[in-house]
Design a protein around this motif. Structure first.
Motif, PDB file in Angstrom:
ATOM      1  N   ASP A 141       0.827  -1.204   0.000  1.00 18.32           N
ATOM      2  CA  ASP A 141       0.000   0.000   0.000  1.00 18.32           C
ATOM      3  C   ASP A 141       0.861   1.253   0.000  1.00 18.32           C
ATOM      4  O   ASP A 141       0.428   2.311  -0.455  1.00 18.32           O
ATOM      5  N   LEU A 142       2.096   1.103   0.504  1.00 14.69           N
ATOM      6  CA  LEU A 142       3.019   2.242   0.537  1.00 14.69           C
ATOM      7  C   LEU A 142       4.446   1.723   0.480  1.00 14.69           C
ATOM      8  O   LEU A 142       4.799   0.774   1.199  1.00 14.69           O
ATOM      9  N   HIS A 143       5.254   2.339  -0.388  1.00 10.38           N
ATOM     10  CA  HIS A 143       6.677   2.014  -0.476  1.00 10.38           C
ATOM     11  C   HIS A 143       7.477   3.177   0.091  1.00 10.38           C
ATOM     12  O   HIS A 143       7.426   4.289  -0.437  1.00 10.38           O
ATOM     13  N   ILE A 144       8.219   2.901   1.152  1.00  9.61           N
ATOM     14  CA  ILE A 144       9.108   3.895   1.765  1.00  9.61           C
ATOM     15  C   ILE A 144      10.510   3.637   1.229  1.00  9.61           C
ATOM     16  O   ILE A 144      11.118   2.608   1.517  1.00  9.61           O
ATOM     17  N   ARG A 145      11.017   4.588   0.453  1.00 12.98           N
ATOM     18  CA  ARG A 145      12.308   4.375  -0.221  1.00 12.98           C
ATOM     19  C   ARG A 145      13.377   5.251   0.457  1.00 12.98           C
ATOM     20  O   ARG A 145      13.821   6.259  -0.085  1.00 12.98           O
ATOM     21  N   HIS A 146      13.789   4.848   1.628  1.00 15.41           N
ATOM     22  CA  HIS A 146      14.709   5.679   2.411  1.00 15.41           C
ATOM     23  C   HIS A 146      16.153   5.493   1.945  1.00 15.41           C
ATOM     24  O   HIS A 146      16.523   4.475   1.357  1.00 15.41           O
ATOM     25  N   ASN A 147      16.959   6.496   2.247  1.00 15.69           N
ATOM     26  CA  ASN A 147      18.373   6.438   1.895  1.00 15.69           C
ATOM     27  C   ASN A 147      19.053   5.307   2.650  1.00 15.69           C
ATOM     28  O   ASN A 147      18.691   4.985   3.792  1.00 15.69           O
TER      29      ASN A 147
END
Length: 526
Positions: free
Chosen positions: A57-63
């Motif tokens: 439902d949500l993709h968190i693309r953190h460093n």
């Protein structure tokens, strides 16, 4: 895992962080798919656009390397908006006020600057997870393989306690073990600081207990981890190494350093089922038996102890590992006279409280999840119901620290490593399978198309990848799975060995190396 695999499908919010679950743990991924079908919110936090993102439902693309900041930012929102479980915090935890002081600094805006994740996404994650009926966290080596690996894990524990999503069904903090029976090896004392069942070696009562059982004098000093062993071999303070079922010539970072250390050993013994690159350096190779050639038990990532049954006789001169170790011990002057794996299991039950009620007879069927302290105990589906093992759960006040190595003008690309669905770990088994080898016969480097255009390379070209520790040449795979400035390599392939490049800097507590972050440069290979 604090909870069982099956429970995942009844969670209504699952945060998957640092786990490429469909590639590395596909059976666990099916439980996440089922949860999604039942209406669960699925959040995937991963710098790469992994396959599981399609179901998210949500993709968190953190460093890379910013996990602590991300989790702190999520917890800041939960606290600021009153979404935390104050009753759970008051009744079941300690250290909350010191923790709160740190968390207050990680506003969504500041967290966004560190992680590259939009503030509104951080708020959404906080809302979905905190306000879920049963929120579950799933993580793997994308969390642990950092110089801040222990901090990362403690941060996830903080998040579960803050929301009360632990000690109940379909909740918890659930690490997915990286290899078969890693859980069992740790349970049986395959760590330098504990006896079986995580009983510390420096507690006098534990030492006396095992000395009496084994009729031997034991040390109360904590031993060396793998980095310490390699450093000792290089320095000459460690003279010999006995490697069982491990291939550090591919699996450990900075392979040039590893090779130098192993070549410096006065005696290197390798016990394995194939002649691995590590075994090729050995003075003595002892042929072990595969899973299908021996009896015993494996303990899975959910703490489930299951029987392994011999299907075929050991090939050639190979033997079960316990038989080899028993004979080596006997020849060294400490006789071992176990007649069977069942007899060994009886000793395990006597000496290891969490395995106290586990016998071969009770393992018929689906097995048992420890703790299983008595013969009439049914096993434990999930941990920490009503009480943590230490009493009160401890909040840790953790500040974000950057990775040990960051990009610069000389090494401008972030490199991360991992697995693919076809191969397993160093390829010792899967690359000996003709069908799997045909699926993916060589290594590759994932590169963003925009970066490829600037470098003048196209898909299928060869590039030279250079870090501060080594260099190698591999094929390019152009893909949007990685963002600009970031590249990914699997570590299964000896011909394009990713761990020639990776950084041996390690977590100060767990000593796990920072496989997931290092800086590299790229150029088209002629």
């Amino acid at each position: 895992m604090t909870n069982s695999i099956a429970e995942l499908e009844d969670s209504d919010c699952i945060l998957v962080i640092g786990s490429n679950t469909t590639s590395s743990h596909p059976l666990v991924a099916t439980r996440i798919f089922r949860a999604k079908e039942k209406g669960a919110k699925v959040i995937v936090a991963d710098p790469r656009n992994v396959q599981l993102v399609k179901k998210a439902d949500l993709h968190i693309r953190h460093n890379l390397g910013t996990d602590v900041a991300l989790v702190n930012g999520i917890m800041h929102v939960i606290l600021a908006r009153g979404w935390h479980n104050q009753a759970f915090v008051d009744e079941r935890t300690e250290g909350f006020e010191e923790f709160r002081k740190v968390i207050e600094q990680y506003t969504p805006e500041r967290t966004a600057e560190i992680t590259g994740v939009p503030a509104e996404d951080i708020i959404t994650v906080a809302d979905w997870y905190a306000n879920a009926r049963a929120g579950s966290i799933v993580y793997c080596m994308g969390i642990t393989q950092h110089t801040t690996g222990v901090d990362n894990v403690k941060s996830l524990a903080n998040l579960s306690m803050l929301t009360g999503h632990i000690g109940r069904e379909s909740t918890g903090v659930n690490p997915l073990r990286g290899q078969n029976n890693v859980q069992g090896a740790c349970d049986m004392g395959g760590l330098p600081n504990v006896y079986p069942g995580y009983q510390p070696v420096n507690v006098p009562a534990n030492k006396e207990k095992f000395e009496a059982a084994w009729n031997a004098k034991l040390s109360d000093k904590v031993g060396l981890t793998i980095p310490g062993v390699l450093e000792g071999l290089s320095a000459g303070t460690v003279k010999a190494a006995y490697v069982v079922g491990e291939n550090p010539m591919m699996s450990d970072p900075d392979v040039h350093h590893v090779e130098k250390a192993l070549r410096n050993a006065e005696l290197l013994v390798v016990q394995d089922i194939f002649l691995t690159p590590t075994a090729e350096l050995a003075h003595v190779v002892l042929p072990g038996a595969s899973f299908a050639e021996k009896d015993g038990t494996f303990s899975s990532t959910e703490r489930r102890v299951q029987r392994v049954r011999q299907a075929v006789k050991p090939v050639g001169d190979s033997r079960a590992d316990w038989e080899i170790l028993q004979e080596v011990s006997t020849r060294f002057g400490y006789p071992m006279k176990y007649a069977s794996p069942a007899e060994i299991m009886e000793e395990v039950a006597r000496m290891t409280p969490s395995y106290g009620g586990i016998t071969f007879d009770r393992l018929e069927g689906d097995g048992l999840c420890w703790p299983c302290p008595t013969a009439d105990h049914p096993g434990t589906k999930f941990l920490h119901a009503g009480k943590f093992s230490r009493g009160l759960g401890l909040f840790h006040a953790i500040e974000y620290k950057p990775p040990a190595e960051v990009v610069d003008s000389e090494f401008p690309f972030w490199l991360t490593t991992g697995r693919v669905h076809v191969h397993y770990h160093t390829g010792t088994m899967t690359r000996n399978s003709p069908s799997l080898h045909q699926e993916m016969p060589e290594g590759f480097l994932e590169l963003n198309p925009q970066d490829a255009q600037e470098l003048g390379v196209k898909s299928g070209d060869r590039v030279r990848v250079v870090s501060r520790r080594g260099e190698m040449v591999t094929r390019v795979d152009l893909t949007m799975r990685v963002r600009q400035g970031m590249v990914f390599m699997p570590f299964h392939f000896i011909e394009s060995c990713a761990n020639l490049l990776t950084n041996s800097a390690h977590d100060p507590i767990a000593k796990i190396p920072e496989y997931k972050v290092c800086a590299v440069s790229l150029e088209r290979a002629v």
